[in-house]
Design a protein around this motif. Sequence first.
Motif, PDB file in Angstrom:
ATOM      1  N   ASN A 146      -4.120   0.832  -2.826  1.00  0.00           N
ATOM      2  CA  ASN A 146      -4.156  -0.432  -2.115  1.00  0.00           C
ATOM      3  C   ASN A 146      -3.005  -1.336  -2.535  1.00  0.00           C
ATOM      4  OD1 ASN A 146      -6.534   0.285  -0.776  1.00  0.00           O
ATOM      5  ND2 ASN A 146      -7.826  -0.523  -2.425  1.00  0.00           N
ATOM      6  N   ALA A 147      -2.629  -2.241  -1.623  1.00  0.00           N
ATOM      7  CA  ALA A 147      -1.575  -3.204  -1.929  1.00  0.00           C
ATOM      8  C   ALA A 147      -2.043  -4.139  -3.039  1.00  0.00           C
ATOM      9  CB  ALA A 147      -1.224  -3.997  -0.674  1.00  0.00           C
TER      10      ALA A 147
ATOM     11  N   THR B 115      -4.275   7.305  -1.605  1.00  0.00           N
ATOM     12  CA  THR B 115      -3.759   6.022  -1.131  1.00  0.00           C
ATOM     13  C   THR B 115      -4.082   4.929  -2.145  1.00  0.00           C
ATOM     14  OG1 THR B 115      -4.041   6.672   1.175  1.00  0.00           O
ATOM     15  CG2 THR B 115      -3.836   4.314   0.716  1.00  0.00           C
TER      16      THR B 115
ATOM     17  N   SER C 131       0.850  -1.193   0.000  1.00  0.00           N
ATOM     18  CA  SER C 131       0.000   0.000   0.000  1.00  0.00           C
ATOM     19  C   SER C 131       0.883   1.239   0.000  1.00  0.00           C
ATOM     20  CB  SER C 131      -0.907  -0.010   1.236  1.00  0.00           C
ATOM     21  OG  SER C 131      -1.660   1.180   1.306  1.00  0.00           O
TER      22      SER C 131
END
Length: 390
Positions: free
Chosen positions: A111-112, A109, A101
Amino acid sequence: MVSGVSVAAIATFDVANSAQDGIVLDIEDGAAEVPQINAIEGGVNVLVVGSDSRVGQDAVFGDSDSLGTLNDVTMLLHISEDHQNASVISFPRDMFVPIPSCTGPDGDTYNAMSRQKINTTLTYGGLACTVLTVEKLTGLDIPYAAEVQFSGVMAMSTAVGGVPVCVAEDIEDVQSDTFLPAGEHTLEGYAALQFLRTRHGVGDGSDLTRINNQQLFMSSLVRQIKSSETLSDWTKVYSLAKAVTSNMSLSTSLNNVDTIVSIALALKDIDLDKVVFAQTPTNLTDGGVLPAQPAFKDMFTALSNDEAIELSGSTGGGTVADPNAPVTAEPEATEAPATDAAPVDPEATTDPSVEPTEEPDDGVTTLSESVTGQTAGDYTCTAGRTLRDQ
């Protein structure tokens, strides 16, 4: 002496003023301490990213609004604790890796992701995301990072007065508009950039053999910078320093003239054959490549343990040995000194009560033959690829 000190003072002042705003990295132990202008203490890890962004670039490279931002070149510089060796590790742009992330420079942001190509990290979260991805992938802490675009590569090659390269067979690449006949060339500016960008005109036309060609160029660049012709020429030294700071986006930890100079001083006295350029070992998969284990893990375990790495494989399909490389004279043989020691009886039984003496660890790890690369002391030529082979 007076003129030398004056130029140094002016260059340092002007270079400091030309530095761009730094990029904040997510470093757990805070920003790295800025050293004085001596060789930096201990080992160093620096991630250098080559961006394909056209923003702010010459129109010859295409429309800046129509193309994304990818880190098509990702290299990790590791300098050992004792400043006796250095390694430059190249990560293929099409290598699938997990991406953690990340928070981008715009505050968004991301997400992973469990499997994406490493060259997309710059798109998802900027330079800091690329650093975080490589840290998670290798297990190394990377406190310093820099991003360079096309203009930066052109400026640095010009600042050193051009970089000599050897071409074994003609390079013909319509895609990058690179056409170089076999022979010796000194490249700078746009010609140097296109030599580094060419893929279809080198080896098998893949990014893997393009990396071999880039390592050839970087090896020659290191030799050029370490030569007396460059280091004794204040104009070139000053131009190179300014090219670095004015044409790169630097992390906040690296955005300081003292820090850049101190890292350079750590590299200054390393022998050419102790500067190793290596490509991470990979296996082919659909649409790209994957890290090849255990060779990939062994490479970064060695660097994590601050061990020097030694190549055992070839330079890769993108380069061949330079037949005109300088020949180093073999040391003259000397007679072994006479000894009065009694001869050893080969049939004598070893005393089991005496523990054998362990051979000292020389702190060198020999990498798998699957790892391609060369040292800065190796002279190689590009294995060119003509249009008829494409």
